[in-house]
Design a protein around this motif. Structure first.
Motif, short mmCIF file in Angstrom:
data_model
loop_
_atom_site.label_atom_id
_atom_site.label_comp_id
_atom_site.label_asym_id
_atom_site.label_seq_id
_atom_site.Cartn_x
_atom_site.Cartn_y
_atom_site.Cartn_z
N LEU A 73 0.83 -1.19 0.00
CA LEU A 73 0.00 0.00 0.00
C LEU A 73 0.87 1.25 0.00
CD1 LEU A 73 -2.37 -1.05 2.90
CD2 LEU A 73 -2.89 -1.16 0.47
N MET A 74 0.37 2.30 -0.65
CA MET A 74 1.01 3.60 -0.55
C MET A 74 -0.07 4.61 -0.24
SD MET A 74 3.54 5.70 -3.10
CE MET A 74 2.34 6.18 -4.32
N GLY A 75 0.13 5.35 0.84
CA GLY A 75 -0.86 6.33 1.24
C GLY A 75 -0.29 7.29 2.26
N ARG A 76 -1.17 8.14 2.79
CA ARG A 76 -0.76 9.15 3.77
C ARG A 76 -1.27 8.76 5.16
NH1 ARG A 76 1.89 13.16 1.61
NH2 ARG A 76 1.55 13.64 -0.57
N LEU A 77 -0.42 8.99 6.15
CA LEU A 77 -0.79 8.74 7.54
C LEU A 77 -1.87 9.71 7.97
CD1 LEU A 77 2.73 8.21 9.04
CD2 LEU A 77 0.83 6.62 9.28
N VAL A 78 -2.93 9.22 8.59
CA VAL A 78 -4.02 10.10 9.02
C VAL A 78 -3.76 10.69 10.42
CG1 VAL A 78 -5.70 8.91 7.58
CG2 VAL A 78 -5.45 8.24 9.96
N ALA A 79 -2.78 10.15 11.15
CA ALA A 79 -2.41 10.68 12.47
C ALA A 79 -0.98 10.25 12.78
CB ALA A 79 -3.36 10.14 13.55
N ASP A 80 -0.36 10.92 13.73
CA ASP A 80 0.98 10.51 14.17
C ASP A 80 0.90 9.12 14.79
OD1 ASP A 80 2.01 12.95 13.41
OD2 ASP A 80 2.18 13.74 15.44
N PRO A 81 1.75 8.19 14.37
CA PRO A 81 1.76 6.87 15.02
C PRO A 81 2.32 6.97 16.43
CG PRO A 81 3.37 6.97 13.23
CD PRO A 81 2.67 8.28 13.25
N LEU A 133 -3.65 4.33 7.15
CA LEU A 133 -3.21 4.99 5.91
C LEU A 133 -4.43 5.34 5.08
CD1 LEU A 133 -0.19 3.10 4.26
CD2 LEU A 133 -0.18 5.27 5.48
N ALA A 134 -4.45 6.56 4.55
CA ALA A 134 -5.47 6.97 3.58
C ALA A 134 -4.90 6.65 2.20
CB ALA A 134 -5.75 8.46 3.72
N VAL A 135 -5.55 5.71 1.51
CA VAL A 135 -5.06 5.22 0.22
C VAL A 135 -6.09 5.55 -0.85
CG1 VAL A 135 -4.31 3.18 -1.06
CG2 VAL A 135 -3.85 3.35 1.40
N GLN A 149 -12.20 8.21 -4.80
CA GLN A 149 -12.52 7.62 -3.50
C GLN A 149 -11.24 7.28 -2.75
OE1 GLN A 149 -15.84 7.07 -2.32
NE2 GLN A 149 -16.14 8.51 -4.00
N THR A 150 -11.30 7.32 -1.44
CA THR A 150 -10.16 6.99 -0.59
C THR A 150 -10.57 5.90 0.39
OG1 THR A 150 -9.34 9.26 -0.74
CG2 THR A 150 -8.49 7.92 1.06
N ASP A 151 -9.69 4.91 0.56
CA ASP A 151 -9.89 3.86 1.55
C ASP A 151 -8.98 4.15 2.74
OD1 ASP A 151 -11.75 2.05 0.18
OD2 ASP A 151 -10.11 1.78 -1.23
N PHE A 152 -9.47 3.87 3.94
CA PHE A 152 -8.69 4.05 5.15
C PHE A 152 -8.35 2.67 5.69
CE2 PHE A 152 -11.00 7.88 4.39
CZ PHE A 152 -10.07 8.88 4.67
N ILE A 153 -7.06 2.31 5.60
CA ILE A 153 -6.60 0.96 5.88
C ILE A 153 -5.87 0.94 7.23
CG2 ILE A 153 -5.24 -1.00 5.04
CD1 ILE A 153 -7.42 -0.14 3.05
N ASP A 154 -6.32 0.06 8.13
CA ASP A 154 -5.68 -0.09 9.44
C ASP A 154 -4.44 -0.98 9.30
OD1 ASP A 154 -7.61 1.42 10.76
OD2 ASP A 154 -8.90 -0.32 11.05
N ILE A 155 -3.36 -0.54 9.95
CA ILE A 155 -2.08 -1.25 9.87
C ILE A 155 -1.51 -1.38 11.27
CG2 ILE A 155 0.27 -1.17 8.91
CD1 ILE A 155 -0.95 0.53 6.63
N GLY A 205 0.18 12.94 7.76
CA GLY A 205 0.23 13.54 6.43
C GLY A 205 1.37 13.07 5.56
N GLN A 206 2.31 12.37 6.13
CA GLN A 206 3.46 11.90 5.37
C GLN A 206 3.08 10.69 4.50
OE1 GLN A 206 6.73 11.26 8.01
NE2 GLN A 206 8.24 11.38 6.40
N MET A 207 3.60 10.67 3.27
CA MET A 207 3.37 9.55 2.36
C MET A 207 4.28 8.39 2.77
SD MET A 207 1.61 8.74 -0.44
CE MET A 207 1.34 10.16 -1.46
N MET A 208 3.71 7.19 2.74
CA MET A 208 4.44 6.01 3.20
C MET A 208 4.04 4.81 2.36
SD MET A 208 3.49 4.56 6.98
CE MET A 208 4.90 3.91 7.78
#
Length: 149
Positions: free
Chosen positions: A7-15, A31-33, A45-51, A68-71
């Motif tokens: 997956l590649m997406g942006r963090l929705v909050a600080d881990p 991650l918002a993907v 559309q955006t999926d929010f994936i729990d990791i 907000g960082q891409m990962m």
């Protein structure tokens, strides 16, 4: 069997780093993907994936990644069952991270463009440079129709 997710997406909050009762490091994040397709006349559309990440991978993520960082995350899909507060049986799906990589450019994140692999052995010496070889290092194999496979 094969169970691989990338997956590649942006963090929705600080881990945030937590520890289990047996002192094992763990972090959970989302991650918002963005989906790869857009319906005509609709917004993407955006999926929010729990990791979830464990041990040194969790420590690496909480040290170097922010909201907000891409990962990029490579791991496997895991399911677990639980009962919600109303007693209903539920199933949760999440990715267990094995490898994580920075996906922002250095200009965007101000940091190193490196990655962390939970399975890679720790080495103190650089990898060998294979481009230093010459044609004399190889033996030409005569072509015939009797292949060994």
């Amino acid at each position: 069997m094969l169970n691989v997710a990338v997956l590649m997406g942006r963090l929705v909050a600080d881990p945030e780093l937590r520890h289990t009762p047996s002192n094992v490091a763990v972090t959970s994040f989302t991650l918002a993907v963005d989906r790869s397709y857009v319906k005509s006349g609709a917004d993407r559309q955006t999926d929010f994936i729990d990791i979830v990440a464990w041990r040194s991978t969790a420590e690496f993520i909480t040290r170097y990644f922010r909201k907000g960082q891409m990962m990029v995350v490579q791991g496997s899909i895991q399911t677990r069952s639980y009962q919600d507060k109303d007693g209903n049986k539920r199933k949760a799906f999440e990715i267990v991270a094995d490898n994580v990589n920075f996906a922002d450019s250095k200009r965007n994140d101000g940091g190193s463009n490196s990655s962390y692999n939970a399975y890679a052995p720790v080495q103190n010496e650089p990898a060998p440079a294979y481009e230093s070889g010459s044609r004399e290092d190889f033996e030409e194999i005569p072509m015939d129709d009797d292949l060994p496979f």
